[in-house]
Design an enzyme around this catalytic site. Structure first.
Site, PDB file in Angstrom:
ATOM      1  N   HIS A 154      -8.629  21.547 -29.680  1.00 51.64           N
ATOM      2  CA  HIS A 154      -7.946  20.970 -30.842  1.00 51.64           C
ATOM      3  C   HIS A 154      -8.054  19.447 -30.713  1.00 51.64           C
ATOM      4  O   HIS A 154      -8.058  18.920 -29.595  1.00 51.64           O
ATOM      5  CB  HIS A 154      -6.484  21.418 -30.768  1.00 51.64           C
ATOM      6  CG  HIS A 154      -5.626  21.008 -31.916  1.00 51.64           C
ATOM      7  ND1 HIS A 154      -5.146  19.734 -32.075  1.00 51.64           N
ATOM      8  CD2 HIS A 154      -5.132  21.724 -32.956  1.00 51.64           C
ATOM      9  CE1 HIS A 154      -4.393  19.678 -33.164  1.00 51.64           C
ATOM     10  NE2 HIS A 154      -4.374  20.869 -33.719  1.00 51.64           N
TER      11      HIS A 154
ATOM     12  N   CYS B 185      -8.112  21.514 -37.378  1.00 50.95           N
ATOM     13  CA  CYS B 185      -8.094  20.340 -36.486  1.00 50.95           C
ATOM     14  C   CYS B 185      -9.060  20.500 -35.320  1.00 50.95           C
ATOM     15  O   CYS B 185      -8.811  20.006 -34.214  1.00 50.95           O
ATOM     16  CB  CYS B 185      -6.698  20.049 -35.928  1.00 50.95           C
ATOM     17  SG  CYS B 185      -5.442  19.770 -37.165  1.00 50.95           S
TER      18      CYS B 185
ATOM     19  N   ASP C 117      -3.605  22.603 -22.209  1.00 50.74           N
ATOM     20  CA  ASP C 117      -2.955  22.544 -23.511  1.00 50.74           C
ATOM     21  C   ASP C 117      -2.478  23.962 -23.832  1.00 50.74           C
ATOM     22  O   ASP C 117      -3.273  24.833 -24.172  1.00 50.74           O
ATOM     23  CB  ASP C 117      -3.970  22.050 -24.555  1.00 50.74           C
ATOM     24  CG  ASP C 117      -3.471  22.201 -25.998  1.00 50.74           C
ATOM     25  OD1 ASP C 117      -2.390  22.776 -26.208  1.00 50.74           O
ATOM     26  OD2 ASP C 117      -4.186  21.751 -26.909  1.00 50.74           O
TER      27      ASP C 117
ATOM     28  N   GLN D 175      -0.877  27.029 -27.990  1.00 49.50           N
ATOM     29  CA  GLN D 175      -1.005  28.362 -28.599  1.00 49.50           C
ATOM     30  C   GLN D 175      -0.701  29.480 -27.613  1.00 49.50           C
ATOM     31  O   GLN D 175      -0.846  30.653 -27.954  1.00 49.50           O
ATOM     32  CB  GLN D 175      -2.407  28.555 -29.184  1.00 49.50           C
ATOM     33  CG  GLN D 175      -2.720  27.656 -30.349  1.00 49.50           C
ATOM     34  CD  GLN D 175      -1.762  27.829 -31.521  1.00 49.50           C
ATOM     35  OE1 GLN D 175      -1.077  28.836 -31.649  1.00 49.50           O
ATOM     36  NE2 GLN D 175      -1.697  26.829 -32.385  1.00 49.50           N
TER      37      GLN D 175
ATOM     38  N   LYS E 137       6.140  25.609 -32.214  1.00 50.36           N
ATOM     39  CA  LYS E 137       5.264  26.787 -32.298  1.00 50.36           C
ATOM     40  C   LYS E 137       5.845  27.967 -31.530  1.00 50.36           C
ATOM     41  O   LYS E 137       5.240  29.022 -31.448  1.00 50.36           O
ATOM     42  CB  LYS E 137       3.878  26.445 -31.747  1.00 50.36           C
ATOM     43  CG  LYS E 137       3.104  25.439 -32.600  1.00 50.36           C
ATOM     44  CD  LYS E 137       1.753  25.155 -31.981  1.00 50.36           C
ATOM     45  CE  LYS E 137       1.102  23.910 -32.531  1.00 50.36           C
ATOM     46  NZ  LYS E 137       0.531  24.075 -33.862  1.00 50.36           N
TER      47      LYS E 137
END
Ligand code: PMP
Length: 419
Positions: A124, A367, A201, A204, A227
């Protein structure tokens, strides 16, 4: 058959309550942000109703109360990701903020001319641009480990890209485009073999997979609260104590210093406060702690089973629709995301069509346009699930897709901003 363990969960989300007009909203853009359950909304209101004051002003009871809630929230996050110490948890505004913090403090110090930083091809922009800008600033090179056809990045491929000048590896745990789950533990081991620290990261991942930062071996792990059923403006940077301890402040200002006089050198307080300049979003941190506790209460196995069921079901049902192609292999290791392409149609046409059927999905490049370029796609239409998502919503998508036509994209989409 027994009721699904998560079948009652939908009623906890006021946003999802049927309006009584038209079909209920099928909200399938949970990778962008999730809706918030009542306990999280209540916790935020309760904070502002009963404890609102600034932290670190311990000379009155109310401030001690706010400080206590903020530090309790830190402890809840520590437990959620299984960090060893609460002071390894830094509150940020989200993943983007956390990665920028690392680029401007940790990496700024260790990356110099001729060095390199390694990222994967599926990142991303928030786990790509901060590293790219830092490399440009420091005269370093950004190197990319490809993901074969959008699949998991292979440890051997990472090993092949690592060189003696590699100073840092940054990888996503789960791709926001295809839902691909990277073998972060194995990737971290490869990097550590060469003495290279690893940033993960997890934006998600946290809502779908059990995350244990020590088991992964992540030196840093970033995620966004919004999220994972928490308020916007809440986010987390986990960092190993030894690495965080030496970091210079990211921003300077109130809360970061031991005391300042006009002539003496400035001395900073220890982390995490050193990295949290100014008044933090205390209400959001309280909401985040409530969300994580609430999610744990559902049971991580139940959440995984629910994700797996929906992803497999969606793959099966959508493959049965004419012209629809599932991109990648989301059912291999389900993480709540299924991306599709519809032959001959722009993803915006498809997104607009679904919108008119009361279905909210994300369409476009998510993105991550560099990754879409590698996949040879203009974009995808992404279904992303949460604990309240249902098979019925998937059926509605399939049904609506049977009538999609070209040229339906008539609205002025904000396509430049969300790249
Ligand atoms: N990384 C990934 C994989 C993401 O999906 C996102 C959010 N779309 C981000 C980073 C950025 O998160 P935020 O916008 O909450 O800072």
């Amino acid at each position: 058959t027994a009721a699904h363990p998560l079948s009652a969960v939908r009623a906890e989300f006021p946003f999802l309550a049927p309006s009584g007009y038209g079909p209920p909203l099928a909200y399938l853009d949970n990778a962008a942000t999730t809706q918030k359950p009542r306990p999280v909304l209540d916790a935020v209101v309760d904070f502002y109703t009963t404890a609102n004051s600034n932290i670190g002003r311990g000379f009155y009871e109310l401030s001690r109360r706010a400080t206590g809630r903020y530090e309790e929230a830190r402890e809840v996050v520590r437990r959620f990701v299984n960090a060893a110490h609460a002071d390894e948890i830094v509150f940020t505004r989200g993943t983007t903020d956390a990665v920028n913090l690392l680029a401007d403090t940790f990496a700024e110090r260790i990356v110099g001319p001729g060095d390199d930083i390694v990222v994967t091809g599926m990142e991303h922009n928030s786990n790509l641009l901060p590293w790219r800008r830092l490399c440009e600033r420091r005269g370093a090179r950004l190197r990319i480990v490809p993901s074969p056809a959008g699949g998991p990045v292979r440890p051997d491929d990472l090993a092949a890209v690592l060189g003696h000048r590699t100073r840092l590896v940054a990888v996503s745990h789960v791709s926001n485009v295809l839902g691909t789950v990277n073998p972060v533990r194995e990737l971290a081991a490869v990097a550590h073999d060469r003495g290279v620290p690893v940033v993960v990261d997890g934006a998600q991942a946290v809502a779908h997979l059990p995350v244990d930062v020590r088991e992964i071996g992540a030196d840093f792990y970033c995620f966004s609260g919004h999220k994972v059923y928490a308020p916007m403006g809440s986010g987390v940077l986990y960092g190993r104590r030894e690495l965080l301890a030496d970091l210079p402040p990211y921003q300077v200002g109130g809360g970061t210093v031991k005391g300042v006089s006009h002539d003496a050198p400035v001395s900073y307080v220890p982390v995490p406060a050193r990295l949290e300049a100014g008044t933090p979003d205390i209400g959001a941190a309280v909401g985040l702690a409530t969300a994580l506790t609430w999610l744990d209460g559902l049971g991580r196995d139940a959440v995984r089973a629910h994700d797996a069921d929906l992803v497999r079901y969606a793959v099966e049902v959508l493959r049965g629709v004419d012209r629809v192609r599932v991109v990648g292999d989301p059912a291999a290791d389900p993480a709540g995301i299924v991306s599709i392409a519809v032959d001959g149609l722009h993803p915006y046409d498809v997104g607009g069509h679904l919108d008119r059927h009361g279905i909210a999905v994300r369409s476009g490049v998510h993105c991550a346009s560099a990754f879409l370029d590698d996949l040879g796609l203009l974009g995808t239409v992404r279904l992303s699930f949460a604990v309240y998502s249902t098979r019925d919503e998937v059926d509605r998508v399939a049904e609506a897709l049977r009538t999609v036509r070209a040229g339906e994209w008539t609205t002025d989409y904000p396509d430049t901003r969300f790249r």
